[in-house]
Design a protein around this motif. Structure first.
Motif, PDB file in Angstrom:
ATOM      1  N   GLY A  18       2.386   2.867  -2.970  1.00  0.00           N
ATOM      2  CA  GLY A  18       1.936   3.077  -1.045  1.00  0.00           C
ATOM      3  C   GLY A  18       2.183   1.860  -1.100  1.00  0.00           C
ATOM      4  O   GLY A  18       2.670   1.379   0.548  1.00  0.00           O
ATOM      5  N   TYR A  19       3.323   0.737  -1.319  1.00  0.00           N
ATOM      6  CA  TYR A  19       3.590  -0.227  -0.380  1.00  0.00           C
ATOM      7  C   TYR A  19       4.582  -0.378   0.794  1.00  0.00           C
ATOM      8  O   TYR A  19       5.770   0.413   0.517  1.00  0.00           O
ATOM      9  N   LEU A  20       4.049  -1.085   1.397  1.00  0.00           N
ATOM     10  CA  LEU A  20       5.155  -0.863   2.655  1.00  0.00           C
ATOM     11  C   LEU A  20       6.097  -1.822   1.810  1.00  0.00           C
ATOM     12  O   LEU A  20       5.793  -3.005   3.286  1.00  0.00           O
ATOM     13  N   ALA A  21       7.416  -1.991   2.689  1.00  0.00           N
ATOM     14  CA  ALA A  21       8.604  -2.414   2.179  1.00  0.00           C
ATOM     15  C   ALA A  21       8.804  -3.776   3.644  1.00  0.00           C
ATOM     16  O   ALA A  21       8.328  -2.540   5.083  1.00  0.00           O
ATOM     17  N   ASP A  22       9.065  -4.761   3.447  1.00  0.00           N
ATOM     18  CA  ASP A  22       9.830  -5.593   5.008  1.00  0.00           C
ATOM     19  C   ASP A  22      11.123  -4.474   5.384  1.00  0.00           C
ATOM     20  O   ASP A  22      12.502  -5.518   4.552  1.00  0.00           O
ATOM     21  N   ALA A  23      11.495  -3.725   6.187  1.00  0.00           N
ATOM     22  CA  ALA A  23      12.724  -3.135   6.274  1.00  0.00           C
ATOM     23  C   ALA A  23      13.597  -4.576   6.428  1.00  0.00           C
ATOM     24  O   ALA A  23      14.980  -4.937   6.549  1.00  0.00           O
ATOM     25  N   ALA A  24      12.830  -4.891   7.810  1.00  0.00           N
ATOM     26  CA  ALA A  24      14.428  -6.016   9.154  1.00  0.00           C
ATOM     27  C   ALA A  24      14.656  -7.129   7.734  1.00  0.00           C
ATOM     28  O   ALA A  24      15.870  -6.825   7.496  1.00  0.00           O
ATOM     29  N   ALA A  25      13.624  -7.633   6.867  1.00  0.00           N
ATOM     30  CA  ALA A  25      13.777  -9.388   6.260  1.00  0.00           C
ATOM     31  C   ALA A  25      14.901  -8.186   5.202  1.00  0.00           C
ATOM     32  O   ALA A  25      15.865  -9.073   4.462  1.00  0.00           O
TER      33      ALA A  25
END
Length: 413
Positions: free
Chosen positions: A192-199
């Motif tokens: 369920g880890y939410l990645a830092d899509a912008a970075a």
């Protein structure tokens, strides 16, 4: 007081439900007979009553009433021929943070993933490396392994912390001048880890690579800003938080400015510039329509229309706020009831890095599934020894979370 704790969690759940602005929307979902707690909304969403009504109306009025004319008649949701783009634009506006003209509904997630990844690999012959992670969903890994074998590409693997996910720093260490595309899941299916899509997108772009995000566990659960993040490509299913039903079609996103640079490999007649000429050769349709291959899945799209209406009414910001509150409450119960019984949390504690589900692990959980189902509690199991608690904000109550974890706690005892 709730047994085994000095906190009255049942009263807490009742108070949280009473304060929940989205609580009235739960009444619009069809109940599941004998279900005490449905904790698998991240695999298959519950159906709406409006879905059944809409399907019946479609069969009687549009299918039976218009027959083949439905493909071109100006119906309420537009001619069926236009549904890939029309419904894609609806998903983009409601759930993806994307402008119109960049999203279509078509195929399955697997097929769209193949189309976009293959197109990205073929874009520049000097770039023949695919960056992916070893803990991604199996389909993503299998598709990319197949493309690598098919096109002579090289796979560069990232090995993330299995209780977390891929970071921008790991991506920076993996990309380079030969990277064609980075393919990752925005929310990790296991932890369920939410990645830092912008970075991560920015890191890939600095290396001259494209990014393809799998949004299956994101769309309809967390706030997305594909345009603002500069995302190149994305795919996602619609049967989880978007409520499209079993086997509902997937969506694919290609940003403006990139659409004419990529050529997807499955050249079907519906993606041709002028399909009804039935002419020789393939001339791709301009824009996002070029991602379409075969006949649009009209009947399978009808339930999705009802669910998108509900999501638009609720607002994705409110959905995300409730999702955070649901998982936070579940985390309290896990700490109070399950951790003392040998259960480990394998999801991020910080809501900034947590998507819409929690995963807990203990040896023997697989053997508990039948017991839980018999008692009306339906979680999801993932190897090794993991139970996923998928909490769908529009249909899940805090009392349901409480009651489900009571049954799990007692089953462990």
């Amino acid at each position: 007081m709730t047994r085994g704790s000095t906190v009255d969690f049942a009263a807490r759940a009742h108070a949280l439900d009473a304060a929940d602005s989205l609580a009235p929307l739960r009444e619009r979902f069809l109940p599941g007979p004998g279900v005490v707690a449905y904790l698998d909304g991240n695999s298959l969403g519950r159906p709406l009553a409006a879905t059944a009504q809409r399907l019946e109306r479609f069969v009687h009025e549009e299918w039976a009433g218009r027959l083949i004319r439905g493909w071109t008649d100006p119906l309420a949701d537009g001619p069926w021929m236009e549904w890939p783009e029309r419904v894609g634009d609806r998903i983009a506006a409601v759930a993806l943070g994307a402008a119109a003209g960049q999203t279509v509904v078509a195929d399955s997630t697997t097929v769209l993933l193949y189309k976009l990844a293959r197109a990205a690999v073929d874009r520049d012959p000097q770039r023949h490396e695919i960056v992916l992670d070893s803990d991604n969903f199996p389909t993503d890994r299998y598709v990319l392994e197949g493309i690598a074998a098919e096109r002579g590409a090289t796979l560069r693997w990232i090995d993330p912390d299995p209780t977390a996910g891929v970071t921008a720093e790991q991506v920076a260490a993996a990309v380079g001048p030969r990277t064609a595309v980075v393919v990752l899941s925005h929310v990790a299916y296991r932890s369920g880890y939410l990645a830092d899509a912008a970075a991560i997108t920015a890191v890939a772009h600095d290396a001259g690579a494209l990014v393809l995000w799998d949004l299956c566990h994101s769309a309809g659960s967390v706030e997305l800003e594909l345009d603002a993040w500069g995302v190149d490509l994305a795919v996602g299913c619609t049967y989880k938080y978007l409520g499209g039903g079993p086997g509902a079609p997937a969506f694919g996103y290609v940003r403006n400015g990139l659409q004419e640079q990529l050529r997807q490999p499955i050249q079907g007649w519906m993606g041709r510039r002028d399909p009804f000429t039935m002419g020789p050769g393939y001339l791709p349709a301009p824009g996002i329509r070029g991602l379409v291959s075969g006949t649009p899945p009209i009947l399978g799209t009808v339930p999705l229309l009802a669910s998108l209406d509900l999501l638009a009414e609720a607002g994705i910001a409110a959905v995300r706020a409730k999702s955070v509150a649901l998982t936070a409450f579940a985390l309290e119960l896990v700490d109070a009831w399950l951790v003392p019984r040998g259960v480990a949390l394998v999801s991020p504690r910080d809501p900034q890095w947590r998507g819409g589900h929690l995963t807990v692990r203990r040896a023997g959980f697989r053997e508990l599934l039948d017991v839980l189902w018999e008692r009306g509690v339906i979680p999801d199991y993932r190897e090794p020894d993991g139970l996923r608690l998928g909490l769908a904000p529009l249909s899940t109550s805090f009392a349901e979370v409480h009651d489900g974890l009571v049954v799990l706690r007692d089953a462990l005892d």
